[in-house]
Design a protein around this motif. Structure first.
Motif, PDB file in Angstrom:
ATOM      1  N   THR A  80       0.849  -1.192   0.000  1.00 59.67           N
ATOM      2  CA  THR A  80       0.000   0.000   0.000  1.00 59.67           C
ATOM      3  C   THR A  80       0.884   1.242   0.000  1.00 59.67           C
ATOM      4  O   THR A  80       0.642   2.197  -0.753  1.00 59.67           O
ATOM      5  CB  THR A  80      -0.948   0.024   1.222  1.00 59.67           C
ATOM      6  N   GLY A  81       1.918   1.228   0.825  1.00 59.87           N
ATOM      7  CA  GLY A  81       2.851   2.351   0.867  1.00 59.87           C
ATOM      8  C   GLY A  81       3.568   2.558  -0.461  1.00 59.87           C
ATOM      9  O   GLY A  81       3.686   3.686  -0.947  1.00 59.87           O
ATOM     10  N   GLU A  84       1.117   3.877  -3.093  1.00 56.82           N
ATOM     11  CA  GLU A  84       0.828   5.302  -2.914  1.00 56.82           C
ATOM     12  C   GLU A  84       1.977   6.140  -3.462  1.00 56.82           C
ATOM     13  O   GLU A  84       1.769   7.148  -4.148  1.00 56.82           O
ATOM     14  CB  GLU A  84       0.609   5.601  -1.423  1.00 56.82           C
ATOM     15  N   ARG A  88       1.973   8.791  -6.746  1.00 57.79           N
ATOM     16  CA  ARG A  88       2.466  10.170  -6.650  1.00 57.79           C
ATOM     17  C   ARG A  88       3.624  10.412  -7.604  1.00 57.79           C
ATOM     18  O   ARG A  88       3.824  11.541  -8.063  1.00 57.79           O
ATOM     19  CB  ARG A  88       2.858  10.479  -5.204  1.00 57.79           C
ATOM     20  N   ARG A  93      -2.726  15.206 -10.138  1.00 58.22           N
ATOM     21  CA  ARG A  93      -4.124  15.621 -10.245  1.00 58.22           C
ATOM     22  C   ARG A  93      -4.241  16.916 -11.035  1.00 58.22           C
ATOM     23  O   ARG A  93      -5.231  17.132 -11.728  1.00 58.22           O
ATOM     24  CB  ARG A  93      -4.742  15.783  -8.860  1.00 58.22           C
ATOM     25  N   ASN A  94      -3.223  17.759 -10.928  1.00 61.72           N
ATOM     26  CA  ASN A  94      -3.283  19.056 -11.606  1.00 61.72           C
ATOM     27  C   ASN A  94      -3.211  18.905 -13.123  1.00 61.72           C
ATOM     28  O   ASN A  94      -3.565  19.815 -13.858  1.00 61.72           O
ATOM     29  CB  ASN A  94      -2.150  19.958 -11.132  1.00 61.72           C
ATOM     30  N   THR A 108      -8.418  -1.053  -1.443  1.00 58.66           N
ATOM     31  CA  THR A 108      -7.392  -0.165  -0.877  1.00 58.66           C
ATOM     32  C   THR A 108      -6.656   0.589  -1.985  1.00 58.66           C
ATOM     33  O   THR A 108      -6.298   1.765  -1.820  1.00 58.66           O
ATOM     34  CB  THR A 108      -6.399  -0.952  -0.005  1.00 58.66           C
ATOM     35  N   GLU A 111      -8.989   3.325  -2.889  1.00 58.88           N
ATOM     36  CA  GLU A 111      -9.089   4.328  -1.819  1.00 58.88           C
ATOM     37  C   GLU A 111      -7.802   5.134  -1.681  1.00 58.88           C
ATOM     38  O   GLU A 111      -7.815   6.245  -1.157  1.00 58.88           O
ATOM     39  CB  GLU A 111      -9.411   3.625  -0.485  1.00 58.88           C
ATOM     40  N   THR A 112      -6.700   4.561  -2.118  1.00 57.85           N
ATOM     41  CA  THR A 112      -5.427   5.275  -2.071  1.00 57.85           C
ATOM     42  C   THR A 112      -5.340   6.283  -3.210  1.00 57.85           C
ATOM     43  O   THR A 112      -4.769   7.365  -3.055  1.00 57.85           O
ATOM     44  CB  THR A 112      -4.265   4.257  -2.124  1.00 57.85           C
ATOM     45  N   PRO A 115      -7.915  10.118  -2.647  1.00 57.82           N
ATOM     46  CA  PRO A 115      -7.502  11.396  -2.053  1.00 57.82           C
ATOM     47  C   PRO A 115      -6.384  12.086  -2.832  1.00 57.82           C
ATOM     48  O   PRO A 115      -6.152  13.284  -2.642  1.00 57.82           O
ATOM     49  CB  PRO A 115      -7.043  11.010  -0.641  1.00 57.82           C
ATOM     50  N   LEU A 116      -5.711  11.350  -3.709  1.00 61.67           N
ATOM     51  CA  LEU A 116      -4.683  11.976  -4.547  1.00 61.67           C
ATOM     52  C   LEU A 116      -5.316  12.650  -5.761  1.00 61.67           C
ATOM     53  O   LEU A 116      -4.614  13.290  -6.555  1.00 61.67           O
ATOM     54  CB  LEU A 116      -3.656  10.933  -5.011  1.00 61.67           C
ATOM     55  N   CYS A 272       9.739  10.384   3.436  1.00 60.58           N
ATOM     56  CA  CYS A 272       8.411   9.907   3.848  1.00 60.58           C
ATOM     57  C   CYS A 272       8.582   8.767   4.854  1.00 60.58           C
ATOM     58  O   CYS A 272       8.691   9.006   6.039  1.00 60.58           O
ATOM     59  CB  CYS A 272       7.616   9.490   2.617  1.00 60.58           C
TER      60      CYS A 272
ATOM     61  N   GLU B  84       5.429  14.315   7.196  1.00 56.37           N
ATOM     62  CA  GLU B  84       5.014  14.378   5.794  1.00 56.37           C
ATOM     63  C   GLU B  84       3.492  14.339   5.692  1.00 56.37           C
ATOM     64  O   GLU B  84       2.878  15.096   4.944  1.00 56.37           O
ATOM     65  CB  GLU B  84       5.641  13.215   5.011  1.00 56.37           C
ATOM     66  N   CYS B 271      -4.424   4.861   3.893  1.00 56.96           N
ATOM     67  CA  CYS B 271      -4.061   4.680   2.478  1.00 56.96           C
ATOM     68  C   CYS B 271      -2.621   5.073   2.219  1.00 56.96           C
ATOM     69  O   CYS B 271      -2.291   5.606   1.161  1.00 56.96           O
ATOM     70  CB  CYS B 271      -5.027   5.336   1.511  1.00 56.96           C
ATOM     71  N   CYS B 272      -1.751   4.781   3.178  1.00 60.90           N
ATOM     72  CA  CYS B 272      -0.334   5.056   2.931  1.00 60.90           C
ATOM     73  C   CYS B 272       0.504   4.022   3.691  1.00 60.90           C
ATOM     74  O   CYS B 272       0.811   2.965   3.179  1.00 60.90           O
ATOM     75  CB  CYS B 272      -0.034   6.490   3.325  1.00 60.90           C
TER      76      CYS B 272
END
Lengths: 423, 423
Positions: A80-81, A84, A88, A93-94, A108, A111-112, A115-116, A272, B84, B271-272
């Motif tokens: 999951t880490g 994510e 990134r 998203r931009n 998961t 869901e990860t 939010p991104l 991180c 972070e 989610c991380c």
């Protein structure tokens, strides 16, 4: 520090049952080992300790033999880490970036992404998972305005024993997917927690089981090749995990990709997670390298898949016994720990008047009333804003006993019968 | 699983030297404990295990007694990870968000903000660290256009033994900072890895040392209060860590904040990272709860601070002996592991013709030639695009022996003399 061997699936571990492994503080200085507490418990590199990194790199070479020179591994804090981080690294998203995945996908992972701000689009699936032609069509006809997102640049897929459908991509299916990714220049996140849980073929309730592979070589040779092993372009980032095959609580896994991608991954980890726990690294290293070695680990996995084969056969036997075959169908899973039950919604007495999500909720509630959790398909939709394509329920054959699974399936069958008013 | 007690600083641990602690697979079912391998090594909650969470919550109550009702803790994968997450929770590059910190600040905190696109602005510091009046002036005169960022909404600060300056904010300083944060509605990230390394006052090379606190109560009572303990508004998110006081490799710490903030933090972790390693949690729990208890842990810390006091005194003695006092000055650190050496650049023979960064690099290179690493101040500038305000070098008294520290300081002194052509 003394480490007991994993107590489950004791056949494979029988040669080491009850053994203790020791890690000292200064084993390296005292020439009593190559990894010790003074190293493992100090600040380390975010890529992970050199010792365990060597082991996972060798293991990856044995299993996937990536067909280019500059591939590398990095240890992770679990998939999951690392997923994510990968989102990134590859999506913004931009820029309106988006990804593709199976139309029913690992919750998961969805869901990860959410939010991104990364939009997710689903590709049609069959019993072998993701359909290359569907993916090709989506990409070939992409309309940025209509979709509200840029044409996807990433595919997230679980090729083996997919969560939630249990689908297993065969070798030709994988090659087909890889070709479509080349055609549209798609980068692949290959998430493979269940890769080694490829089971013996299902031969039916009464047929004799096929003999399992006798040697480590036979086992490795019989596995469906990984996407990483086909990756002539360096477009795959594979996520491996110890969670499903040794211990979930270690929060330890690894990624494999081109040097360029791994370098970016490490830069990410440095600001991180700073890499996985030293305790987890030390204990895992002692087990997989010093205690088992590569052959011992593969033998552990060979045994594990037989345990899962037994469980899969038991849950299928329960399905055959307890489910109303006229409305519930399934494909025997070839890998992993999930069985995906399809309920024919067109046969539901209220099919003409109630929406699918409503009938799904009714069956879910009836299951809960009877004391069983069957995860509804809607929880796994890649595109949450689209109507459901069918009635599906995910069941699992990982940790429950054969008796518990039989009770659960019987209750699920009763819930379906209640909803379908089958009396 | 057997866990040896930490072997360092053996006085405090003398009562348990060589003892082994055992964790079984089913201790809970067998009523032989409240935490076991079957719990700690399975999938857990992202907030951390209930057992260790209870312990850190009790510890936080003992140390900070936050003055509002709905504060909560959550376990973390270490303070870089939680910082972070906090940046991402509170700041958005698309909104032009920015933060304040000490003008020389922890490099990892700066490097973690940079890829998130969060602008960082430095507040002037003195021997007690961050100056509230400087912070007030920056915020009161904020010009969004000139600064290229929104007025800051977050302060990142290391109140005790700040990295790199070693500065220790006294109680009144902390209250002053908190008041300015209330005035401008600034949220505070209180990063406190060195909080318990508050040392005995420095009494000079020849004066007798002051007697250390005799009891745990005296020790706790003598600590400078935390910002969390002053937080009547719920505007502090405190980051605690086991790295500097037990073991860095555990990748385990915790955050404390209002329920609202902790809820967001947990959603982020889900989610991380999915929470810290189960091995780290199990081993730490066994040590701090079952083996030591709160009093035992505080006694461990009481001893640790005396060890650091000794090391600090040794490095100061070396400075007094080996450094050219006419150009190098310092403030005896009151906490932590860093000594910040100020070199008077105006006395440098090339002061009129060479820029500071060039002289700093020369001294750094001379140090490297002589075999000593002195981290230059420019590595820690909050605003990397501003000219240096002085010549600074960070030294450390954590792990080197007294002899090694003396050699290092002697070499640093020689490098400065070379650069200053002091013959």
């Amino acid at each position: 520090m003394h480490i007991p061997m994993p107590p489950e699936f004791s056949k494979a571990a029988a040669h080491s049952a009850g053994r203790q492994v020791t890690i000292g503080k200064h084993d390296v200085a005292e020439k009593d080992g190559v990894f010790d507490l003074s190293i493992g418990l100090n600040y380390g590199q975010s890529i992970g300790s050199a010792q365990l990194l060597r082991w996972v790199t060798e293991h990856t070479e044995l299993v996937s033999r990536p067909p280019y020179a500059d591939w590398r591994c990095a240890l992770t804090i679990g998939s999951t880490g690392s997923l994510e981080a990968a989102y990134r690294m590859f999506c913004d998203r931009n820029r309106g970036d988006s990804i593709l995945t199976e139309e029913y996908s690992f919750s998961t992972a969805l869901e990860t992404a959410a939010p991104l701000g990364i939009k997710v689009f689903g590709v049609k699936i069959d019993d072998e998972g993701l359909i290359p032609a569907s993916m090709d069509e989506i990409l070939s006809t992409w309309d940025e305005t209509a979709r509200g997102a840029r044409k996807p640049t990433v595919l997230y897929t679980v090729p083996s024993g997919q969560n939630p459908t249990g689908a297993m991509q065969g070798e030709q299916r994988r090659r087909g997917i890889y070709e479509i990714c080349r055609k549209h220049d798609i980068f692949i996140f290959e998430d493979e927690p269940y890769y080694f849980l490829q089971m013996q073929p299902y031969t039916g309730p009464n047929a004799p089981a096929l003999p399992p592979p006798a040697t480590v070589e036979e086992f490795l040779g019989g596995l469906v090749p990984t996407l990483l092993s086909m990756d002539v372009d360096g477009r795959v980032m594979r996520h491996d995990s110890f969670s499903k095959v040794i211990v979930p609580g270690s929060r330890l896994g690894w990624v494999t990709a081109s040097e360029q991608v791994i370098e970016r991954y490490i830069r990410h980890a440095e600001c991180c997670s700073q890499g996985p726990s030293g305790f987890s690294q030390l204990i895992t290293y002692k087990l997989v390298d010093e205690e088992w070695g590569h052959e011992g680990y593969l033998k552990w996995l060979m045994n594990l898949r037989l345990e899962y084969t037994k469980r899969r056969n038991a849950i299928l036997a329960a399905c055959e016994k307890f489910l109303p075959r006229e409305v519930v169908s399934w494909t025997p899973p070839a890998a992993g720990m999930f069985l995906w039950l399809k309920v024919d919604h067109q046969l539901h007495p209220d099919a003409a008047t109630r929406c699918l999500i409503d009938i799904e909720q009714e069956i879910f509630d009836l299951c809960i009333d009877k004391g069983v959790l069957a995860c509804p398909g809607s929880w796994f939709r890649a595109e949450q804003d689209k109507p459901l394509s069918g009635l599906f329920f995910r069941t699992m054959f990982a940790s429950a006993s054969e008796e518990q699974m039989a009770v659960a399936i019987e209750r699920f069958g009763a819930a379906v019968r209640d909803s379908y008013r089958m009396g």
